[in-house]
Design an enzyme around this catalytic site. Structure first.
Site, PDB file in Angstrom:
ATOM      1  N   SER A   1       0.991  -1.265   0.027  1.00  0.00           N
ATOM      2  CA  SER A   1       0.040   0.064   0.043  1.00  0.00           C
ATOM      3  C   SER A   1       1.087   1.190  -0.145  1.00  0.00           C
ATOM      4  CB  SER A   1      -0.754  -0.174   1.128  1.00  0.00           C
ATOM      5  OG  SER A   1      -1.827   1.099   1.299  1.00  0.00           O
TER       6      SER A   1
ATOM      7  N   CYS B   1     -14.890   3.551  20.283  1.00  0.00           N
ATOM      8  CA  CYS B   1     -16.360   3.252  20.487  1.00  0.00           C
ATOM      9  C   CYS B   1     -17.108   4.611  20.815  1.00  0.00           C
ATOM     10  CB  CYS B   1     -16.636   2.306  21.617  1.00  0.00           C
ATOM     11  SG  CYS B   1     -16.141   2.820  23.326  1.00  0.00           S
TER      12      CYS B   1
ATOM     13  N   THR C   1      -9.977   0.891 -15.523  1.00  0.00           N
ATOM     14  CA  THR C   1      -8.943   1.849 -15.852  1.00  0.00           C
ATOM     15  C   THR C   1      -8.007   1.990 -14.881  1.00  0.00           C
ATOM     16  OG1 THR C   1     -10.309   2.673 -17.418  1.00  0.00           O
ATOM     17  CG2 THR C   1      -8.630   4.206 -16.993  1.00  0.00           C
TER      18      THR C   1
HETATM   19  N1  PLP Z   1      -2.243  -4.691   6.178  1.00  0.00           N
HETATM   20  C1  PLP Z   1      -1.462  -4.117   7.170  1.00  0.00           C
HETATM   21  C2  PLP Z   1      -0.706  -4.890   7.894  1.00  0.00           C
HETATM   22  C3  PLP Z   1      -1.950  -2.929   7.440  1.00  0.00           C
HETATM   23  O1  PLP Z   1      -1.315  -2.061   8.416  1.00  0.00           O
HETATM   24  C4  PLP Z   1      -2.903  -2.027   6.731  1.00  0.00           C
HETATM   25  C5  PLP Z   1      -3.269  -0.581   7.108  1.00  0.00           C
HETATM   26  O2  PLP Z   1      -3.274  -0.206   7.960  1.00  0.00           O
HETATM   27  C6  PLP Z   1      -3.363  -2.856   5.501  1.00  0.00           C
HETATM   28  C7  PLP Z   1      -3.150  -4.135   5.505  1.00  0.00           C
HETATM   29  C8  PLP Z   1      -4.684  -1.921   4.843  1.00  0.00           C
HETATM   30  O3  PLP Z   1      -4.000  -1.329   3.839  1.00  0.00           O
HETATM   31  P1  PLP Z   1      -4.871  -0.042   3.090  1.00  0.00           P
HETATM   32  O4  PLP Z   1      -5.021   0.868   4.078  1.00  0.00           O
HETATM   33  O5  PLP Z   1      -4.125   0.221   1.807  1.00  0.00           O
HETATM   34  O6  PLP Z   1      -6.090  -0.911   2.664  1.00  0.00           O
END
Ligand code: PLP
Length: 379
Positions: free
Chosen positions: A200, A327, A238
């Site tokens: 990401s 919460c 796209t």
């Molecule tokens: N996996 C881990 C270990 C993460 O820390 C995160 C985001 O916090 C994600 C997946 C999800 O990524 P994204 O925010 O790009 O959906």
């Protein structure tokens, strides 16, 4: 008011150079990469250049990089397609996984009837290779192992190289959520027996809304989003050209400066540990804190008092940290990971808090954080 950002594991501020390049691409390079005219082909060429750059970093083939919208989408694609298209009937995982992995596994269990095997971590958040091997051994059903490279809440780094070898030995697919490590650590898949991984861009000063999945060519994964057949028919739609270019630029900057960023950020983390130990009597840390076993970007603290409003109080002082999920009262609940790691006494009398750093974090930010923490702790 101060504006001190210590939540870089949630997301990082975008790099200025990345932003400038994305604006240029948005303005000048608007062609659809599927169009055959030169405007489209220009956009296509930009995407392919980023794909090659990522492949060189991970030491894989460019065709094994599939652009997606985020880490969540990449993990969903991989886990769900393994069940839908590759005949996976059993998934070995652990309660330490990010929600997007945990919920994908749960969804496949509920809707497709797969067996989910959870490896229980010890109180440090570790799982052993022996536990993985015992789980692999216990059934002949077609299996996917999904275990993350580094944990987003406590920062533990897991030995994906050894886990990959075990998976190969027992004929299981291996997926690792590498969202917290790509762009920060050396990740060499030519030496790792791994089939799938995820990334990401916003975790390393790139834009939000873009990521990629690494999909080993031999795996025969198929798409979950059908359409025009983009991304080797694995992810139609796209392409997000400015986002992909931004991801590429952010990765390039991170890798060019990796040693400096790493040594600076590690120094900040070590400084935070020292200052916190000096100022907060009875403070503990969740998971590992050493260089070898944990992310240099993240520190998980266990405060020696109970205060579900601590994140809110720090925010009022201009300090952004992370504290489980909110919460309705504005207080926070401990996460599934903390529920797993903390005993009853710790649950009742302490408060977990995650602080996470980047190359932009300064020692004076840590001083301000520690000072704010001291001022809100009960006497
Ligand atoms: N996996 C881990 C270990 C993460 O820390 C995160 C985001 O916090 C994600 C997946 C999800 O990524 P994204 O925010 O790009 O959906």
């Amino acid at each position: 008011m101060k504006n001190i950002y210590l939540d870089n594991a949630a997301t990082t501020p975008i790099d200025e150079q990345v932003m400038d390049l994305m604006i240029k691409v948005m303005r000048d390079c608007y062609g659809n990469p599927s169009s055959t005219h030169s405007s489209g082909q220009e956009a296509k060429a930009l995407i392919e250049e980023v794909r090659r750059k990522i492949a060189a970093y991970l030491r894989v083939q460019p065709g094994e990089i599939i652009f997606t919208s985020c880490g969540t989408e990449s993990n969903n694609l991989i886990i769900k397609s393994c069940v839908e298209h590759l005949g996976v009937e059993r998934i070995i995982t652990s309660p330490m996984e990010h929600k997007c992995v945990a919920e994908s596994v749960r969804d496949m269990k509920n809707r497709k009837g797969i067996e989910a095997v959870y490896i229980r971590p010890n109180s440090k958040g570790d799982i052993t290779l022996d536990q993985v091997e015992q789980a692999l051994k216990s059934s002949d059903r077609k299996t996917l192992v999904t275990l993350m490279h580094a944990n987003n809440e406590i920062g533990n780094i897991y030995d994906i190289s050894s886990i990959g070898k075990l998976c190969r030995r027992y004929g299981a697919y291996f997926h690792s959520d590498t969202v917290q490590t790509i762009g920060h650590l050396d990740v060499d898949f030519s030496k790792t027996e791994i089939d799938f991984a995820s990334c990401s861009a916003h975790k390393f000063h790139g834009p939000k809304g873009v990521g990629f999945a690494f999909v080993r060519k031999t795996s025969k994964l198929k798409c979950m989003i059908s359409g025009g057949g983009q991304e080797r028919d694995l992810r139609s739609g796209t392409e997000n050209v400015p986002g992909i270019v931004g991801l590429g630029k952010a990765l390039e900057i991170s890798l060019e400066n990796k040693d400096d960023y790493q040594s600076h950020t590690q120094e900040i983390k070590d400084y935070a540990i020292t200052r916190l130990k000096e100022e907060i009597i009875g403070i503990k840390f969740n998971g590992w804190t050493s260089k070898e076993k944990s992310l240099y970007t993240l520190l998980s603290i266990l405060l020696p008092f109970k205060d579900p409003m601590i994140g809110f109080k720090l925010d009022m002082k201009g300090i952004a940290v992370s504290q489980g999920s909110a919460c309705s009262s504005g207080a926070t609940k401990p996460s599934a990971v903390m529920l797993m790691l903390l005993d009853e006494e710790e649950m009742n009398n302490s408060t977990p808090l995650r602080v996470s750093f980047s190359h932009r974090t300064k020692k004076k930010d840590i001083d301000a954080f520690v000072e704010a923490l001291v001022s809100v702790q009960p006497i």
